[in-house]
Design a protein around this motif. Structure first.
Motif, mmCIF file in Angstrom:
data_model
loop_
_atom_site.group_PDB
_atom_site.id
_atom_site.type_symbol
_atom_site.label_atom_id
_atom_site.label_comp_id
_atom_site.label_asym_id
_atom_site.label_seq_id
_atom_site.Cartn_x
_atom_site.Cartn_y
_atom_site.Cartn_z
ATOM 1 N N PRO A 199 1.058 -1.282 -0.084
ATOM 2 C CA PRO A 199 -0.051 -0.088 -0.486
ATOM 3 C C PRO A 199 1.368 1.097 0.018
ATOM 4 O O PRO A 199 1.867 1.298 0.649
ATOM 5 C CB PRO A 199 -1.222 -0.164 1.402
ATOM 6 N N THR A 200 0.371 2.354 -0.286
ATOM 7 C CA THR A 200 0.825 3.381 -0.484
ATOM 8 C C THR A 200 0.320 4.476 0.070
ATOM 9 O O THR A 200 -0.752 5.054 0.101
ATOM 10 C CB THR A 200 1.710 3.483 -1.813
ATOM 11 N N VAL A 201 1.102 5.211 0.773
ATOM 12 C CA VAL A 201 0.667 6.302 2.255
ATOM 13 C C VAL A 201 0.932 7.758 1.593
ATOM 14 O O VAL A 201 2.390 8.076 1.419
ATOM 15 C CB VAL A 201 1.298 5.967 3.403
ATOM 16 N N SER A 250 0.714 11.647 1.051
ATOM 17 C CA SER A 250 0.796 12.840 1.929
ATOM 18 C C SER A 250 0.150 13.809 2.165
ATOM 19 O O SER A 250 0.082 14.082 3.359
ATOM 20 C CB SER A 250 2.345 13.717 1.412
ATOM 21 N N VAL A 255 -1.837 13.315 5.268
ATOM 22 C CA VAL A 255 -2.023 12.082 5.830
ATOM 23 C C VAL A 255 -2.385 11.875 7.136
ATOM 24 O O VAL A 255 -3.453 11.316 7.592
ATOM 25 C CB VAL A 255 -1.312 11.152 5.370
ATOM 26 N N ILE A 261 -5.549 10.402 8.828
ATOM 27 C CA ILE A 261 -5.704 8.964 9.759
ATOM 28 C C ILE A 261 -6.755 9.463 11.067
ATOM 29 O O ILE A 261 -7.504 8.915 11.622
ATOM 30 C CB ILE A 261 -4.475 8.569 9.490
ATOM 31 N N LEU A 273 -7.754 1.924 6.411
ATOM 32 C CA LEU A 273 -6.991 1.788 6.254
ATOM 33 C C LEU A 273 -6.041 1.480 4.960
ATOM 34 O O LEU A 273 -5.554 1.379 3.627
ATOM 35 C CB LEU A 273 -5.993 2.573 7.214
ATOM 36 N N PHE A 278 -5.343 3.000 1.261
ATOM 37 C CA PHE A 278 -4.084 3.768 0.975
ATOM 38 C C PHE A 278 -3.441 2.673 -0.159
ATOM 39 O O PHE A 278 -2.375 2.174 -0.625
ATOM 40 C CB PHE A 278 -3.257 3.144 2.614
#
Length: 249
Positions: free
Chosen positions: A107-109, A111, A118, A122, A214, A218
């Motif tokens: 998964p890519t979080v 910015s 981000v 969250i 999440l 994500f």
């Protein structure tokens, strides 16, 4: 304290009244919050205000709930709560692993989400998960256990929680069914992992709920099929079951 026959007779009616008040308060709150969202210009990608509605219903029903059965459950030690939270964290890891494998990459979080850092995203998702948990796994699940067994109460709560997400009604039937199945297994997992007082249980449920959200966010909702989501939730449920088996043996 000895329970009198009159108190025993009134208990089911009080629980039913509390659930009705919760449902009506949640429905009214959802309508108001849906109307407010575009007025304040809050990007739904960042936070959907309707997630607060189940807690609005819980607040309306709180005088009928606070300190009363079946919602009044004893607190557990910090060690036992920590064990519950660790199992919840393992469940969340399973969600991410399955979604990552299905996507073919980690998964890519980002910015930013919806124009906000981000970290803000969250925190807002954690708030939304908590408020939905207060309503569904807090008020509804425990209330239904006045008449139904824990697994049956979890199944009913899970179905209703799935149907609460009206934004998925436009999905193909198989995808919608997969989402509702995921909601049921999610609730069953929570029902057997959470322990302790009302708020201790909400901490565990919120962690699991946030992790599921999440795991989808994500990787991008448009890249994850609900069948993949259901597979991830099933994997998390299996992890929780393995932990429970290990503890018993």
């Amino acid at each position: 304290m000895t329970t009198t026959p009159t108190q025993t007779t009134r208990a089911p009616a009080r629980v039913a009244t509390a659930l009705i008040v919760w449902f009506l308060g949640s429905a009214l709150g959802a309508g108001v919050l849906l109307a407010v969202q575009p007025m304040i210009g809050l990007d739904p990608e960042l936070f959907v205000l309707v997630m607060l509605a189940p807690a609005v219903g819980a607040a309306a029903a709180w005088p009928l709930i606070r300190g009363r059965e079946p919602w009044a459950t004893p607190s557990v030690s910090s060690q036992r709560l920590a064990t519950s939270l660790l199992v919840a964290l393992a469940v969340v890891v399973a969600y991410f692993v399955v979604v990552s494998v299905a996507r073919g990459s980690a998964p890519t979080v980002p910015s930013q989400v919806g124009g906000a850092p981000v970290a803000v995203f969250i925190l807002l998702q954690a708030l939304g998960a908590l408020t939905e948990e207060i309503g569904f796994r807090g008020v509804l699940l425990h209330g239904l256990q006045r008449w139904l067994s824990r697994p049956v109460s979890a199944i009913v709560t899970g179905v209703l929680f799935g149907l609460w997400h009206v934004q998925y009604y436009g999905l193909p039937l198989l995808q919608l069914a997969a989402f509702i199945l995921g909601a049921v297994v999610l609730t069953l997992t929570m029902a057997y992992v959470m322990t302790g007082s009302f708020w201790q249980r909400m901490a565990t449920c919120t962690l699991i709920h946030l992790g599921a959200n999440l795991a989808l966010a994500f990787v991008g909702d448009d890249k994850v099929q609900m069948t993949t989501f259901a597979a991830a939730i099933l994997a998390g449920g299996l992890v929780a079951a393995l932990f429970a088996y290990a503890r018993r043996h």
